[in-house]
Design a protein around this motif. Structure first.
Motif, short mmCIF file in Angstrom:
data_model
loop_
_atom_site.label_atom_id
_atom_site.label_comp_id
_atom_site.label_asym_id
_atom_site.label_seq_id
_atom_site.Cartn_x
_atom_site.Cartn_y
_atom_site.Cartn_z
N SER A 248 0.82 -1.22 0.00
CA SER A 248 0.00 0.00 0.00
C SER A 248 0.85 1.26 0.00
O SER A 248 0.36 2.34 -0.34
CB SER A 248 -0.94 0.00 1.20
N ASP A 249 2.13 1.18 0.38
CA ASP A 249 3.00 2.36 0.40
C ASP A 249 3.59 2.69 -0.96
O ASP A 249 4.19 3.75 -1.13
CB ASP A 249 4.16 2.14 1.39
N GLN A 250 3.45 1.82 -1.93
CA GLN A 250 4.02 2.07 -3.25
C GLN A 250 3.20 3.14 -3.96
O GLN A 250 1.98 3.19 -3.84
CB GLN A 250 4.04 0.79 -4.07
N PRO A 251 3.87 4.01 -4.73
CA PRO A 251 3.13 5.07 -5.43
C PRO A 251 2.25 4.46 -6.53
O PRO A 251 2.61 3.47 -7.15
CB PRO A 251 4.22 5.94 -6.02
N PRO A 252 1.09 5.06 -6.79
CA PRO A 252 0.22 4.54 -7.85
C PRO A 252 0.86 4.74 -9.22
O PRO A 252 1.61 5.68 -9.44
CB PRO A 252 -1.06 5.36 -7.70
N VAL A 253 0.54 3.84 -10.13
CA VAL A 253 1.08 3.90 -11.48
C VAL A 253 0.13 4.69 -12.36
O VAL A 253 -1.09 4.49 -12.32
CB VAL A 253 1.25 2.46 -12.05
N ARG A 254 0.67 5.61 -13.15
CA ARG A 254 -0.15 6.42 -14.03
C ARG A 254 -0.44 5.64 -15.31
O ARG A 254 0.48 5.15 -15.98
CB ARG A 254 0.57 7.71 -14.37
N VAL A 255 -1.71 5.51 -15.65
CA VAL A 255 -2.12 4.81 -16.85
C VAL A 255 -2.36 5.82 -17.95
O VAL A 255 -3.13 6.77 -17.78
CB VAL A 255 -3.41 3.98 -16.59
N ILE A 256 -1.68 5.63 -19.07
CA ILE A 256 -1.85 6.54 -20.20
C ILE A 256 -2.75 5.86 -21.21
O ILE A 256 -2.51 4.74 -21.62
CB ILE A 256 -0.48 6.88 -20.83
N GLY A 257 -3.81 6.54 -21.62
CA GLY A 257 -4.75 5.99 -22.59
C GLY A 257 -5.96 5.41 -21.89
O GLY A 257 -6.12 5.47 -20.68
N ALA A 258 -6.84 4.86 -22.68
CA ALA A 258 -8.07 4.30 -22.15
C ALA A 258 -7.77 3.00 -21.40
O ALA A 258 -6.94 2.21 -21.84
CB ALA A 258 -9.05 4.03 -23.28
N PRO A 259 -8.43 2.78 -20.28
CA PRO A 259 -8.20 1.53 -19.56
C PRO A 259 -8.77 0.35 -20.34
O PRO A 259 -9.74 0.48 -21.09
CB PRO A 259 -8.95 1.72 -18.24
N PHE A 260 -8.17 -0.80 -20.18
CA PHE A 260 -8.62 -1.99 -20.88
C PHE A 260 -9.88 -2.53 -20.23
O PHE A 260 -9.94 -2.73 -19.03
CB PHE A 260 -7.53 -3.07 -20.84
N VAL A 261 -10.90 -2.73 -21.05
CA VAL A 261 -12.15 -3.32 -20.59
C VAL A 261 -12.39 -4.55 -21.45
O VAL A 261 -12.55 -4.44 -22.66
CB VAL A 261 -13.33 -2.34 -20.73
N PRO A 262 -12.42 -5.74 -20.86
CA PRO A 262 -12.62 -6.94 -21.67
C PRO A 262 -14.01 -6.98 -22.28
O PRO A 262 -14.98 -6.53 -21.67
CB PRO A 262 -12.41 -8.08 -20.68
N ASN A 263 -14.09 -7.49 -23.48
CA ASN A 263 -15.36 -7.60 -24.18
C ASN A 263 -16.05 -8.89 -23.73
O ASN A 263 -15.81 -9.96 -24.26
CB ASN A 263 -15.12 -7.61 -25.69
N THR A 264 -16.92 -8.76 -22.72
CA THR A 264 -17.59 -9.94 -22.18
C THR A 264 -18.82 -10.32 -22.98
O THR A 264 -19.32 -11.44 -22.85
CB THR A 264 -17.97 -9.71 -20.72
N ASN A 265 -19.34 -9.39 -23.77
CA ASN A 265 -20.50 -9.68 -24.60
C ASN A 265 -20.15 -9.30 -26.04
O ASN A 265 -20.30 -8.14 -26.44
CB ASN A 265 -21.73 -8.91 -24.12
N PRO A 266 -19.69 -10.23 -26.87
CA PRO A 266 -19.21 -9.88 -28.20
C PRO A 266 -20.30 -9.36 -29.15
O PRO A 266 -19.99 -8.73 -30.15
CB PRO A 266 -18.61 -11.17 -28.74
N ARG A 267 -21.57 -9.59 -28.84
CA ARG A 267 -22.62 -9.09 -29.73
C ARG A 267 -22.80 -7.58 -29.60
O ARG A 267 -23.31 -6.94 -30.51
CB ARG A 267 -23.93 -9.80 -29.43
N GLU A 268 -22.43 -7.03 -28.47
CA GLU A 268 -22.52 -5.58 -28.28
C GLU A 268 -21.15 -4.96 -28.47
O GLU A 268 -20.18 -5.40 -27.90
CB GLU A 268 -23.03 -5.27 -26.87
N ARG A 269 -21.09 -3.94 -29.30
CA ARG A 269 -19.82 -3.26 -29.51
C ARG A 269 -19.89 -1.84 -29.10
O ARG A 269 -20.79 -1.15 -29.12
CB ARG A 269 -19.42 -3.33 -30.96
#
Length: 72
Positions: A51-72
């Motif tokens: 918990s003492d480690q500094p947070p990592v900065r994420v550049i770009g959109a976060p990855f969201v897995p496609n759990t429903n392939p029929r909806e895009r």
């Protein structure tokens, strides 16, 4: 499957040839191969809290897995 069988047969032939020729007189044990590393006493080790480690900065959109392939 043919390639797997060919590699297996060649490996068995090489291992059998080495055994027949007696080139493996002295077997190597796993303990001989591993270098023994001395560990430092626990008092010298620094305790790291996740918990003492500094947070990592994420550049770009976060990855969201496609759990429903029929909806895009």
């Amino acid at each position: 499957m043919v390639l797997l069988a060919a590699v297996t047969l060649v490996s068995v032939a090489i291992a059998g040839g080495v055994t027949l020729l007696g080139l493996d007189d002295k077997p190597v044990r796993l303990a001989d191969r591993i270098a023994r590393v001395e560990q430092a006493p626990a008092a010298d080790n620094r305790i790291i809290y996740v918990s003492d480690q500094p947070p990592v900065r994420v550049i770009g959109a976060p990855f969201v897995p496609n759990t429903n392939p029929r909806e895009r």
